[in-house]
Design an enzyme around this catalytic site. Sequence first.
Site, mmCIF file in Angstrom:
data_model
loop_
_atom_site.group_PDB
_atom_site.id
_atom_site.type_symbol
_atom_site.label_atom_id
_atom_site.label_comp_id
_atom_site.label_asym_id
_atom_site.label_seq_id
_atom_site.Cartn_x
_atom_site.Cartn_y
_atom_site.Cartn_z
ATOM 1 N N ASP A 9 22.976 5.729 -3.207
ATOM 2 C CA ASP A 9 21.780 6.485 -2.834
ATOM 3 C C ASP A 9 20.610 5.554 -2.544
ATOM 4 O O ASP A 9 20.496 4.483 -3.135
ATOM 5 C CB ASP A 9 21.423 7.437 -3.986
ATOM 6 N N ASN A 62 25.884 16.641 3.754
ATOM 7 C CA ASN A 62 25.151 15.718 4.629
ATOM 8 C C ASN A 62 25.128 16.152 6.092
ATOM 9 O O ASN A 62 24.338 15.620 6.881
ATOM 10 C CB ASN A 62 25.728 14.304 4.533
#
Length: 256
Positions: A25, A73
């Site tokens: 991340d 996503n």
Amino acid sequence: MATSKASKVKLDPARIPAHIAIIMDGNGRWAKRRFLPRVAGHKQGMQNVKTITKAASRLGVKVLTLYAFSTENWKRPGSEVNYLMRLPVDFFNDFMPDLIKENVKVEVMGELDDLPPQTRQASEKAMADTANNTGMILNFALNYGGRDELVHAAQKLAKQVQEGELFPDDIDDRHFANALMTGFLGDLADPDLLIRTSGELRISNFLLWQIAYSELVFVDDYWPDFSPAALEAAIAEYQARDRRFGGLKNKTAIFW
């Protein structure tokens, strides 16, 4: 518990986690801090995959599972998604000689049929080209979601029951684990250590079944800045913990 920038630590080579999973991340925020477009962070993040793969392999890790692209996503801007779908193609084309040299075996799990053809083909080729490698397994979670995985496992088991291959009462932890996308990993399917970069304290729909007893380490570094030293620091934190898997080492201490 969050950790910060890492310094050199001393590890017990006999207690290296067999399976490490990482939520990579912070690529976008890494780029924003440098006044760069988000895709520059993703590109740098993919370069760091090479660095951390080599470091983990040389430490003796047996499985490294990386959360590369989630089922959620797809909600990102189309230009960013298109770039992310191109990254595996470039990564495997560029990194394959090193993977072969490191004896790393590539696996890719997720809803691969829904990937763009070029991305799916690159993933399948990487798995085929490294199929005979016997070293660390580099397992990419690509178009993967933990809840999606659980639903598909339930559907798979239901179909086996419907076809008479399995009785409902026969379904146990082992059957369910084998029906998951990590079933091919056998006894190595459950991560010993889960790392998330960027300081966020969430699981984000990743390996929901498999991390039931994983040790969780959250680090402040954005993924492009996550170094081999930071990996070793996370492993050192893992080694400092007492893993009891719901039991007690001192079984006489039952009231406190």
